[in-house]
Design a protein around this motif. Structure first.
Motif, PDB file in Angstrom:
ATOM      1  N   CYS A   1      -2.882  -9.136   4.865  1.00 35.63           N
ATOM      2  CA  CYS A   1      -1.506  -9.637   4.805  1.00 35.63           C
ATOM      3  C   CYS A   1      -0.824  -9.432   6.160  1.00 35.63           C
ATOM      4  O   CYS A   1      -1.357  -8.761   7.049  1.00 35.63           O
ATOM      5  CB  CYS A   1      -0.709  -8.961   3.688  1.00 35.63           C
ATOM      6  N   ASP A   2       0.344 -10.005   6.308  1.00 40.95           N
ATOM      7  CA  ASP A   2       1.090  -9.955   7.556  1.00 40.95           C
ATOM      8  C   ASP A   2       1.781  -8.606   7.695  1.00 40.95           C
ATOM      9  O   ASP A   2       2.915  -8.414   7.261  1.00 40.95           O
ATOM     10  CB  ASP A   2       2.118 -11.087   7.585  1.00 40.95           C
ATOM     11  N   THR A   3       1.077  -7.644   8.283  1.00 39.53           N
ATOM     12  CA  THR A   3       1.634  -6.311   8.479  1.00 39.53           C
ATOM     13  C   THR A   3       0.909  -5.651   9.641  1.00 39.53           C
ATOM     14  O   THR A   3      -0.027  -6.222  10.215  1.00 39.53           O
ATOM     15  CB  THR A   3       1.494  -5.461   7.199  1.00 39.53           C
ATOM     16  N   SER A   4       1.321  -4.461  10.004  1.00 38.08           N
ATOM     17  CA  SER A   4       0.662  -3.728  11.094  1.00 38.08           C
ATOM     18  C   SER A   4       0.799  -2.233  10.853  1.00 38.08           C
ATOM     19  O   SER A   4       1.701  -1.778  10.140  1.00 38.08           O
ATOM     20  CB  SER A   4       1.286  -4.079  12.447  1.00 38.08           C
ATOM     21  N   ASP A   5      -0.092  -1.486  11.446  1.00 39.25           N
ATOM     22  CA  ASP A   5      -0.046  -0.029  11.324  1.00 39.25           C
ATOM     23  C   ASP A   5       1.290   0.504  11.814  1.00 39.25           C
ATOM     24  O   ASP A   5       1.912   1.354  11.167  1.00 39.25           O
ATOM     25  CB  ASP A   5      -1.193   0.585  12.132  1.00 39.25           C
ATOM     26  N   GLU A   6       1.763  -0.001  12.950  1.00 39.99           N
ATOM     27  CA  GLU A   6       3.042   0.463  13.504  1.00 39.99           C
ATOM     28  C   GLU A   6       4.185   0.203  12.535  1.00 39.99           C
ATOM     29  O   GLU A   6       5.048   1.066  12.320  1.00 39.99           O
ATOM     30  CB  GLU A   6       3.312  -0.245  14.839  1.00 39.99           C
ATOM     31  N   TRP A   7       4.219  -0.993  11.944  1.00 38.58           N
ATOM     32  CA  TRP A   7       5.293  -1.369  11.018  1.00 38.58           C
ATOM     33  C   TRP A   7       5.269  -0.479   9.779  1.00 38.58           C
ATOM     34  O   TRP A   7       6.317  -0.003   9.320  1.00 38.58           O
ATOM     35  CB  TRP A   7       5.112  -2.839  10.615  1.00 38.58           C
ATOM     36  N   ILE A   8       4.069  -0.213   9.249  1.00 39.12           N
ATOM     37  CA  ILE A   8       3.949   0.601   8.034  1.00 39.12           C
ATOM     38  C   ILE A   8       4.362   2.048   8.298  1.00 39.12           C
ATOM     39  O   ILE A   8       5.136   2.636   7.542  1.00 39.12           O
ATOM     40  CB  ILE A   8       2.503   0.548   7.491  1.00 39.12           C
ATOM     41  N   VAL A   9       3.846   2.624   9.390  1.00 38.75           N
ATOM     42  CA  VAL A   9       4.143   4.025   9.680  1.00 38.75           C
ATOM     43  C   VAL A   9       5.635   4.223   9.938  1.00 38.75           C
ATOM     44  O   VAL A   9       6.239   5.200   9.475  1.00 38.75           O
ATOM     45  CB  VAL A   9       3.315   4.514  10.883  1.00 38.75           C
ATOM     46  N   LYS A  10       6.245   3.292  10.671  1.00 35.04           N
ATOM     47  CA  LYS A  10       7.671   3.414  10.974  1.00 35.04           C
ATOM     48  C   LYS A  10       8.519   3.391   9.717  1.00 35.04           C
ATOM     49  O   LYS A  10       9.514   4.121   9.621  1.00 35.04           O
ATOM     50  CB  LYS A  10       8.086   2.279  11.918  1.00 35.04           C
ATOM     51  N   ARG A  11       8.159   2.581   8.743  1.00 36.30           N
ATOM     52  CA  ARG A  11       8.985   2.397   7.548  1.00 36.30           C
ATOM     53  C   ARG A  11       8.633   3.319   6.392  1.00 36.30           C
ATOM     54  O   ARG A  11       9.450   3.526   5.498  1.00 36.30           O
ATOM     55  CB  ARG A  11       8.904   0.942   7.082  1.00 36.30           C
ATOM     56  N   THR A  12       7.410   3.870   6.406  1.00 36.95           N
ATOM     57  CA  THR A  12       6.997   4.671   5.260  1.00 36.95           C
ATOM     58  C   THR A  12       6.398   6.025   5.615  1.00 36.95           C
ATOM     59  O   THR A  12       6.376   6.928   4.782  1.00 36.95           O
ATOM     60  CB  THR A  12       5.937   3.919   4.424  1.00 36.95           C
ATOM     61  N   GLY A  13       5.865   6.173   6.810  1.00 38.35           N
ATOM     62  CA  GLY A  13       5.171   7.399   7.177  1.00 38.35           C
ATOM     63  C   GLY A  13       3.748   7.465   6.652  1.00 38.35           C
ATOM     64  O   GLY A  13       3.081   8.496   6.776  1.00 38.35           O
ATOM     65  N   ILE A  14       3.256   6.365   6.089  1.00 45.79           N
ATOM     66  CA  ILE A  14       1.936   6.353   5.466  1.00 45.79           C
ATOM     67  C   ILE A  14       0.898   5.726   6.400  1.00 45.79           C
ATOM     68  O   ILE A  14       1.135   4.662   6.965  1.00 45.79           O
ATOM     69  CB  ILE A  14       1.968   5.568   4.136  1.00 45.79           C
ATOM     70  N   LYS A  15      -0.268   6.386   6.511  1.00 45.04           N
ATOM     71  CA  LYS A  15      -1.367   5.854   7.314  1.00 45.04           C
ATOM     72  C   LYS A  15      -2.538   5.377   6.441  1.00 45.04           C
ATOM     73  O   LYS A  15      -3.251   4.462   6.807  1.00 45.04           O
ATOM     74  CB  LYS A  15      -1.864   6.910   8.299  1.00 45.04           C
ATOM     75  N   GLU A  16      -2.720   6.036   5.298  1.00 43.89           N
ATOM     76  CA  GLU A  16      -3.767   5.610   4.375  1.00 43.89           C
ATOM     77  C   GLU A  16      -3.454   6.109   2.978  1.00 43.89           C
ATOM     78  O   GLU A  16      -2.611   6.988   2.780  1.00 43.89           O
ATOM     79  CB  GLU A  16      -5.150   6.109   4.827  1.00 43.89           C
ATOM     80  N   ARG A  17      -4.140   5.530   2.001  1.00 41.04           N
ATOM     81  CA  ARG A  17      -3.989   5.935   0.618  1.00 41.04           C
ATOM     82  C   ARG A  17      -5.362   5.883  -0.045  1.00 41.04           C
ATOM     83  O   ARG A  17      -6.264   5.190   0.439  1.00 41.04           O
ATOM     84  CB  ARG A  17      -2.948   5.087  -0.124  1.00 41.04           C
ATOM     85  N   ARG A  18      -5.548   6.633  -1.130  1.00 41.64           N
ATOM     86  CA  ARG A  18      -6.833   6.692  -1.814  1.00 41.64           C
ATOM     87  C   ARG A  18      -6.855   5.709  -2.983  1.00 41.64           C
ATOM     88  O   ARG A  18      -5.859   5.556  -3.698  1.00 41.64           O
ATOM     89  CB  ARG A  18      -7.112   8.105  -2.325  1.00 41.64           C
ATOM     90  N   ILE A  19      -8.025   5.069  -3.196  1.00 43.74           N
ATOM     91  CA  ILE A  19      -8.166   4.038  -4.210  1.00 43.74           C
ATOM     92  C   ILE A  19      -9.333   4.386  -5.140  1.00 43.74           C
ATOM     93  O   ILE A  19     -10.460   4.592  -4.691  1.00 43.74           O
ATOM     94  CB  ILE A  19      -8.413   2.659  -3.564  1.00 43.74           C
ATOM     95  N   LEU A  20      -9.057   4.426  -6.431  1.00 48.84           N
ATOM     96  CA  LEU A  20     -10.077   4.772  -7.416  1.00 48.84           C
ATOM     97  C   LEU A  20     -11.093   3.647  -7.575  1.00 48.84           C
ATOM     98  O   LEU A  20     -10.744   2.465  -7.531  1.00 48.84           O
ATOM     99  CB  LEU A  20      -9.409   5.058  -8.767  1.00 48.84           C
ATOM    100  N   GLU A  21     -12.356   4.018  -7.794  1.00 50.02           N
ATOM    101  CA  GLU A  21     -13.410   3.038  -8.015  1.00 50.02           C
ATOM    102  C   GLU A  21     -13.094   2.192  -9.244  1.00 50.02           C
ATOM    103  O   GLU A  21     -12.510   2.670 -10.216  1.00 50.02           O
ATOM    104  CB  GLU A  21     -14.752   3.745  -8.230  1.00 50.02           C
ATOM    105  N   GLU A  22     -13.507   0.937  -9.206  1.00 48.88           N
ATOM    106  CA  GLU A  22     -13.140  -0.017 -10.250  1.00 48.88           C
ATOM    107  C   GLU A  22     -13.630   0.386 -11.635  1.00 48.88           C
ATOM    108  O   GLU A  22     -12.988   0.080 -12.633  1.00 48.88           O
ATOM    109  CB  GLU A  22     -13.668  -1.415  -9.902  1.00 48.88           C
ATOM    110  N   GLU A  23     -14.766   1.061 -11.715  1.00 51.41           N
ATOM    111  CA  GLU A  23     -15.322   1.390 -13.030  1.00 51.41           C
ATOM    112  C   GLU A  23     -14.702   2.643 -13.643  1.00 51.41           C
ATOM    113  O   GLU A  23     -15.030   3.017 -14.770  1.00 51.41           O
ATOM    114  CB  GLU A  23     -16.845   1.579 -12.931  1.00 51.41           C
TER     115      GLU A  23
END
Length: 332
Positions: A34-56
């Motif tokens: 999607c139309d976003t960037s690491d700089e934009w996300i960090v500036k607005r949320t402070g988040i660099k990554e998140r954990r995602i549960l396996e589909e099963e």
């Protein structure tokens, strides 16, 4: 027979556990979809990554692993549990309760277990109810779980939500103590905010079927500006309310553990209640917003900093709107 009243019983947290999935969704990953960037996300949320549960896997699987972590780290016998409260907005299925599924997976055959949904405030609500069960002496070993597999409901094309949310589970064990524990809680809710933060489909109003548009009501939707404004005001007011009615000041608090929704919200609440720098705990940078799991996971990841006897304040804000604050003495 003595006419003296029994000593006051507190509900003390005597163990804590957590689980975070291994799969990561980084800001770089989001840049590809999607139309976003690491700089934009960090500036607005402070988040660099998140954990995602396996589909099963599902919410119950994370909760079971968090409980097993607690049992291993603190030498607890899971079969001593007589009540299990699960705060979640993402149950495995509409029925039975995810708490029932967790009980079965843990081999708990005769436990009082149920779910409660107060969205991101869910852990605070469940903690207060669990504390009440202990304080009345009706239950002695109560597990409070906060767990959400919220990534299931995130539209990967919606940058107002895909940058924020991740999966995880946290759990605390409550037991009676005459020395200290949960002191007070102030919890509030109204229905005025349901249009600003919701997942519309999946209930009786909008059942999910083949006619439900994939990009319409199935996904988490949020009006970020409205939520931000209400979150800061409500969390700040709740914290001050709890302090005032217990004749305390913010200087008495050793640690503030706010719901990990957005680093800007966390910082704004800290400024609003005037807590000293360095007293606010946060882990949002690498986990994002895990809904009901944020507060127990934040405590779990900062265990080395919290000392026996410390006064800890929790605060949260979530869909509904729902919000509140609680105060307890750390007894581990």
């Amino acid at each position: 027979m003595s006419d003296s009243l029994p000593n006051k019983v507190f509900a003390a947290i005597t163990a804590i556990g957590g689980y975070i999935p291994q799969n990561k969704r980084t800001n770089f990953d989001l840049e590809q979809v999607c139309d976003t960037s690491d700089e934009w996300i960090v500036k607005r949320t402070g988040i660099k990554e998140r954990r995602i549960l396996e589909e099963e896997l599902a919410t119950s699987d994370m909760a079971v692993r968090a409980i097993q972590d607690l049992a291993t780290q603190f030498g607890k016998n899971i079969h001593d549990v007589d009540a299990l409260l699960v705060a979640t907005s993402t149950p495995d299925m509409p029925m039975p309760a995810t708490a029932n599924i967790i009980a079965e997976k843990l081999g708990l055959n005769n436990v009082w277990a149920f779910d409660m949904n107060a969205a991101c405030s869910g852990f605070l609500y469940a903690l207060d109810m669990g504390a009440s069960l202990v304080e009345t002496r009706r239950y002695k070993n109560v597990l409070i779980v906060g767990a959400d597999n919220i990534s299931t409901y995130v539209d990967m094309q919606d940058r107002s939500t895909n940058i924020l949310f991740g999966d995880g589970a946290g759990v605390v064990w409550l037991e009676p103590s005459e020395e200290g524990g949960v002191i007070d809680a102030y919890l509030q809710s109204n229905g005025s905010g349901r249009a600003f933060l919701n997942i519309e489909a999946g209930g009786s109003l909008y059942p999910v079927d083949e006619n439900t548009p994939l990009t319409d009501k199935r996904y988490l939707k949020q009006d970020g500006k409205t939520v931000f404004k209400h979150a800061v005001q409500s969390m700040s007011d709740a914290c001050m309310n709890v302090l005032q009615r217990n004749n305390l000041t913010i200087d008495d608090v050793n640690w503030l553990v706010p719901h990990q929704a957005n680093q800007r919200i966390i910082d704004a609440v800290g400024r609003s209640i005037n807590i000293a720098e360095g007293k606010t705990l946060s882990n949002i940078e690498y986990l994002g917003n895990t809904i009901a799991a944020t507060i127990p996971l934040c405590i779990w990841e900062n265990l080395k900093q919290i000392k026996t006897g410390d006064l800890v304040m929790l605060t949260a804000f979530g869909a509904g709107f729902s919000w509140g604050a609680s105060l307890f003495r750390w007894m581990i």
